[in-house]
Design an enzyme around this catalytic site. Structure first.
Site, PDB file in Angstrom:
ATOM      1  N   ARG A 199       0.915  -1.345   0.122  1.00 45.07           N
ATOM      2  CA  ARG A 199      -0.066   0.013   0.129  1.00 45.07           C
ATOM      3  C   ARG A 199       0.972   1.397   0.126  1.00 45.07           C
ATOM      4  NH1 ARG A 199      -1.747   1.483   4.542  1.00 45.07           N
ATOM      5  NH2 ARG A 199      -2.565  -0.490   5.251  1.00 45.07           N
TER       6      ARG A 199
ATOM      7  N   TYR B 111     -17.067  17.918 -14.207  1.00 45.75           N
ATOM      8  CA  TYR B 111     -17.235  16.590 -14.176  1.00 45.75           C
ATOM      9  C   TYR B 111     -18.402  16.280 -13.008  1.00 45.75           C
ATOM     10  CZ  TYR B 111     -16.787  11.385 -13.906  1.00 45.75           C
ATOM     11  OH  TYR B 111     -17.190  10.173 -13.692  1.00 45.75           O
TER      12      TYR B 111
ATOM     13  N   ASP C  95      -8.376  19.948 -12.733  1.00 42.18           N
ATOM     14  CA  ASP C  95      -8.528  18.596 -13.384  1.00 42.18           C
ATOM     15  C   ASP C  95      -8.156  18.881 -14.703  1.00 42.18           C
ATOM     16  OD1 ASP C  95      -9.816  16.473 -14.617  1.00 42.18           O
ATOM     17  OD2 ASP C  95     -11.444  16.535 -13.327  1.00 42.18           O
TER      18      ASP C  95
ATOM     19  N   LYS D  67      -8.899   7.980 -18.689  1.00 45.19           N
ATOM     20  CA  LYS D  67      -9.397   8.364 -19.953  1.00 45.19           C
ATOM     21  C   LYS D  67      -8.023   8.536 -20.984  1.00 45.19           C
ATOM     22  CE  LYS D  67     -13.124   8.943 -17.418  1.00 45.19           C
ATOM     23  NZ  LYS D  67     -13.423  10.122 -16.737  1.00 45.19           N
TER      24      LYS D  67
HETATM   25  C1  LIG Z   1     -13.897  10.622 -15.691  1.00 43.17           C
HETATM   26  C2  LIG Z   1     -13.496  11.722 -14.899  1.00 43.17           C
HETATM   27  C3  LIG Z   1     -13.383  11.921 -13.679  1.00 43.17           C
HETATM   28  C4  LIG Z   1     -13.467  10.812 -12.636  1.00 43.17           C
HETATM   29  O1  LIG Z   1     -12.504   9.836 -12.828  1.00 43.17           O
HETATM   30  P1  LIG Z   1     -12.703   8.211 -12.624  1.00 43.17           P
HETATM   31  O2  LIG Z   1     -11.355   7.690 -13.092  1.00 43.17           O
HETATM   32  O3  LIG Z   1     -13.980   7.894 -13.457  1.00 43.17           O
HETATM   33  O4  LIG Z   1     -12.860   8.388 -11.182  1.00 43.17           O
HETATM   34  C5  LIG Z   1     -13.009  13.064 -13.031  1.00 43.17           C
HETATM   35  N1  LIG Z   1     -12.715  14.446 -14.003  1.00 43.17           N
HETATM   36  C6  LIG Z   1     -13.145  14.394 -15.492  1.00 43.17           C
HETATM   37  C7  LIG Z   1     -13.119  15.381 -16.236  1.00 43.17           C
HETATM   38  C8  LIG Z   1     -13.440  13.007 -15.819  1.00 43.17           C
HETATM   39  O5  LIG Z   1     -13.704  12.902 -17.125  1.00 43.17           O
END
Ligand SMILES: *Cc1c(COP(=O)(O)O)cnc(C)c1O
Length: 384
Positions: free
Chosen positions: A46, A98, A170, A195
């Site tokens: 961890r 998001y 983000d 993504k």
């Molecule tokens: C998908 C996404 C998230 C969340 O990520 P996960 O891997 O699904 O937990 C946060 N911000 C954006 C812009 C996203 O597209």
């Protein structure tokens, strides 16, 4: 090192025990010690895992930062940032970010006494107006999801510094290939590695990249104390995805540009949301802070009935109807009923997210094939 080289070589060191060129998947929970406390720097997985460390080093390099931290998902990475705060602290966040981030803030952290202000971050005055002595963090997302609004990272970073606030960006939509918020003054960059970083729709993972050592240490403490670490197999997959991030993003951007222009010229389309258009309100800033505009596009049909949107969404063959984005294959999504269903309708409409908005994650297939697929689906929708 130039970006194209970073993607291939960041975090890659031949494995010390065999010389393996690819970092092995260290599928282990613990490490044998020679004597109590005598070990090779690895005690329990961890806290330390060589596959994760290789990925974390790669994340830091490609995002132009000093330190990377990987998490079990994007929201777990966001959750770690929120745990820097205490009851009474205030956060200024984007009003069309998001949906899962909004859910985490409003449904989990509000009840622990954190106060959130959601504003349109394309106007600096909106952010300034919410700053008070309790403000600790600005949470920005640019381009936003799904309306593709642009926030000026450099200007927000300057405002954050003046007021001694942390700025977390983000950067999921742009990816480290197109935009590097730390170089513009942000304190933390957050990614859903699910993504573009992973890039193949086969892993859930999140990441933070930081410059400041003390802030990194605090976040590392949260990572190991709260335990939302990714497994080594998933770290391997994201490391592998990063190798092709540069060329994938080039193609996503080329295809995105072609499709955005095709949609804009289409007589059945009302509006296209894509920051590459000169008449997009954030175009000048996007051009300044992004290398190209990526593969995310949203649009609305002139026929704004739910039936027309539904028909279009179920008529594509190459664009698969699914949540998520950033994979090599093209996806089509209906934010109101899918990715953003957790935002109350009233709130959604107020922020400009209509019931009929359609979001595309343009993949790296042949652009002409993708356009033919959309044309067929739009024609079916026009005739409902
Ligand atoms: C998908 C996404 C998230 C969340 O990520 P996960 O891997 O699904 O937990 C946060 N911000 C954006 C812009 C996203 O597209």
């Amino acid at each position: 090192m130039k970006k194209a080289t970073q993607f291939i070589h960041a975090g890659a060191h031949p494995d010390p025990s065999t010389g393996a060129i690819m970092t092995p998947i260290y599928q282990t929970s613990t490490y044998v010690q020679e004597a109590p406390g005598v070990h090779k720097g690895y005690e329990y997985a961890r806290s330390q895992n060589p596959t994760r460390f290789a990925l974390e080093e790669a994340l830091a390099v490609i995002e132009e930062g000093n330190f990377g931290l990987a998490f079990g998902s994007g929201v777990a990475a966001t959750d770690a940032v929120m745990k820097l705060l205490k009851p009474g602290d205030e956060v200024i966040a984007a009003n069309d970010m998001y949906g899962g981030t909004y859910r985490l803030f409003s449904k989990i952290y509000e009840k622990f006494g954190i106060v959130f202000h959601y504003v349109d971050m394309s106007l600096m005055g909106n952010i300034e107006a919410k700053i008070n002595p309790n403000t600790k963090l600005i949470w920005a997302e640019t381009p936003t999801n799904p309306l593709m609004n642009i926030a000026d990272i450099k200007a927000i970073a300057t405002l954050a510094k003046e007021n001694k606030l942390l700025l977390c960006v983000d950067n999921t939509f742009a990816s480290p290939a197109l935009q590097n918020p730390l170089t513009l003054g942000a304190d933390i960059v957050m990614h859903s590695a699910t993504k573009y970083l992973g890039g193949h729709s086969d892993v859930i993972q999140g990441a933070l990249v930081i410059n400041d050592k003390a802030l990194r240490d605090e976040l590392y403490f949260i990572q190991k104390s709260c335990g939302a670490v990714p497994g080594p197999m998933d770290c391997f997959l994201v490391l592998r995805g990063i190798k092709t991030l540069g060329i994938r993003m080039e193609r996503h951007s080329q295809n995105g540009e072609k499709i955005a222009h095709y949609l804009k010229a289409h007589p059945a389309v009302k509006k296209v949301y894509w920051p590459g258009f000169e008449d997009h309100p954030g175009h000048a800033i996007a051009k300044e802070q992004m290398k190209s505009f990526g593969g995310m596009i949203s649009f609305e049909l002139k026929n704004d009935s739910m039936e027309a949107a539904r028909k279009l969404l179920s008529s594509t063959h190459l664009f698969s109807l699914a949540e998520s984005l950033g994979g090599v294959e093209s996806l089509i999504n209906h934010p109101a009923s899918m990715t953003h269903a957790s935002i109350p309708r009233e709130e959604r409409i107020k922020n400009g997210l209509s019931d009929t908005l359609i979001r595309l994650s343009v993949g790296i297939e042949d652009a002409d094939d993708l356009i033919a697929d959309l044309e067929h689906a739009i024609q079916s929708a026009v005739n409902v």
